[in-house]
Design a protein around this motif. Structure first.
Motif, PDB file in Angstrom:
ATOM      1  N   THR A  10       0.835  -1.198   0.000  1.00  0.00           N
ATOM      2  CA  THR A  10       0.000   0.000   0.000  1.00  0.00           C
ATOM      3  C   THR A  10       0.872   1.251   0.000  1.00  0.00           C
ATOM      4  O   THR A  10       2.026   1.203  -0.449  1.00  0.00           O
ATOM      5  N   GLU A  15      -1.796   4.060   5.141  1.00  0.00           N
ATOM      6  CA  GLU A  15      -1.480   3.085   6.189  1.00  0.00           C
ATOM      7  C   GLU A  15      -2.261   3.322   7.487  1.00  0.00           C
ATOM      8  O   GLU A  15      -2.684   2.376   8.150  1.00  0.00           O
ATOM      9  N   ILE A  84      -9.788  -2.802   2.182  1.00  0.00           N
ATOM     10  CA  ILE A  84      -8.943  -2.146   1.180  1.00  0.00           C
ATOM     11  C   ILE A  84      -9.789  -1.346   0.195  1.00  0.00           C
ATOM     12  O   ILE A  84      -9.481  -0.187  -0.122  1.00  0.00           O
ATOM     13  N   ARG A  88      -9.905   2.659  -0.514  1.00  0.00           N
ATOM     14  CA  ARG A  88      -9.582   3.151  -1.851  1.00  0.00           C
ATOM     15  C   ARG A  88     -10.557   4.245  -2.288  1.00  0.00           C
ATOM     16  O   ARG A  88     -10.236   5.061  -3.148  1.00  0.00           O
ATOM     17  N   VAL A  93      -4.538   3.931  -2.193  1.00  0.00           N
ATOM     18  CA  VAL A  93      -4.164   2.712  -1.492  1.00  0.00           C
ATOM     19  C   VAL A  93      -2.984   2.007  -2.150  1.00  0.00           C
ATOM     20  O   VAL A  93      -2.362   1.133  -1.556  1.00  0.00           O
ATOM     21  N   GLY A  96      -2.653  -2.523  -3.328  1.00  0.00           N
ATOM     22  CA  GLY A  96      -3.519  -3.284  -2.426  1.00  0.00           C
ATOM     23  C   GLY A  96      -3.305  -4.793  -2.530  1.00  0.00           C
ATOM     24  O   GLY A  96      -4.097  -5.573  -1.995  1.00  0.00           O
TER      25      GLY A  96
END
Length: 317
Positions: A10, A15, A84, A88, A93, A96
């Motif tokens: 990522t 994070e 995820i 996004r 991201v 991923g």
């Protein structure tokens, strides 16, 4: 025990969001790898023996988490992919992508050992237990250490500052209190320098076995130490058990622990007893001194190694 490790490729931008969402999704504990430089305050909080060199920050991040073998991985991965995609929707991201690997507890416990080898602090030789003693070192002042999961190889600047201070101030048959004994390295050093007995405290239960094993390795009797597990700041009963009358008190902890502990420290000391503190990043030195003086102690000296400081104080009267 085997563990399954999953790693998400990522970005540093994502994070924090991913970490929070993963926790909400039931992921218990994560590991973040990126090349973002540590702020000075963060370096102080880490307080580790081996600070790694990192490459320039490229905006990439790897978030890893671990699950026990036998977990319903399909259901767990479905939740993670949902996290995820949700993230996004409002930030970058990256790919991923999720990768899977296996590891064991033994890996975590032993892999760091490749970075710890024999070294000297002035005339004192610190040697890991798994390394053979060289013939030319057999007559040296020797301390053998296996930290296990406890803090304290002796290689960190803060520990070296404490060992030098113990070398300077300990007298034969002194009674010593080791606040935050960790692997037991400072307790062992104190005994080998002539202390009659040592009382130690630590908040981590794992430290006690590690310290006792290191005492045995150094041919010191368990009868020479009395180790307590607990929080000196919060536990009045523990403070009562520790008692008073110590010739030397050593606290290799952190400034943010020493400062609230300061009001209790003079009570542990004998008249004119010496307090050795370390774990103090340079910009916290004056705060520690003010706290110790405010508790009724006088500052004897301050020593430095890199960005770390050791403040030595004496009980008045």
């Amino acid at each position: 025990m085997k563990w399954i490790r999953y790693t998400i490729e990522t970005t540093t931008e994502a994070e924090d969001f991913l970490s929070a969402f993963l926790a909400d999704a039931g992921v218990d504990g994560i590991e973040i790898e990126d090349n973002v430089p540590l702020a000075k305050e963060d370096q102080a909080a880490m307080f580790i023996d081996f600070l790694p060199e990192i490459a320039p920050d490229d905006g990439r991040s790897r978030i890893s988490f671990y699950v026990e073998e036998g977990t319903d991985e399909e259901a767990m991965l479905l939740r993670v992919r949902e996290v995820i995609e949700e993230t996004r929707g409002f930030c970058n991201v990256g790919s991923g992508e999720i990768t899977r690997s296996e590891t064991e507890d033994l890996d975590w416990m032993n892999n760091w050992k490749q970075y710890f080898s024999s070294f000297t602090i002035d005339d004192i030789l610190i040697k890991p237990t798994w390394e053979e003693l060289k013939e030319e070192d057999r007559d040296k002042f020797l301390i053998e250490i296996d930290p296990g999961s406890s803090f304290g190889t002796g290689k960190h600047e803060t520990t070296q500052l404490c060992i030098r201070a113990l070398r300077k101030y300990i007298q034969k048959d002194d009674k010593v209190l080791d606040l935050g004994f960790g692997s037991g390295i400072l307790s062992i050093c104190a005994l080998k320098l002539g202390a009659s007995d040592v009382v130690g405290t630590d908040i981590d239960e794992n430290c006690k076995n590690s310290a006792l094993e290191n005492l045995a390795t150094n041919h010191l009797s368990e009868d020479a130490v009395c180790l307590h597990i607990g929080n000196v700041i919060e536990d009045a009963d523990l403070r009562a058990q520790i008692g008073t009358g110590y010739d030397v008190v050593v606290a290799n902890i952190l400034a943010d622990v020493i400062i609230p502990m300061a009001p209790f420290l003079p009570d542990f000391l004998a008249k004119d007893g010496i307090l050795i503190t370390s774990g103090i990043i340079d910009f916290k030195e004056e705060e520690v001194k003010e706290a110790l003086v405010g508790a009724g102690m006088s500052i004897v000296e301050s020593t430095a190694m890199g960005e770390w400081r050791s403040v030595i104080a004496r009980r008045k009267g």
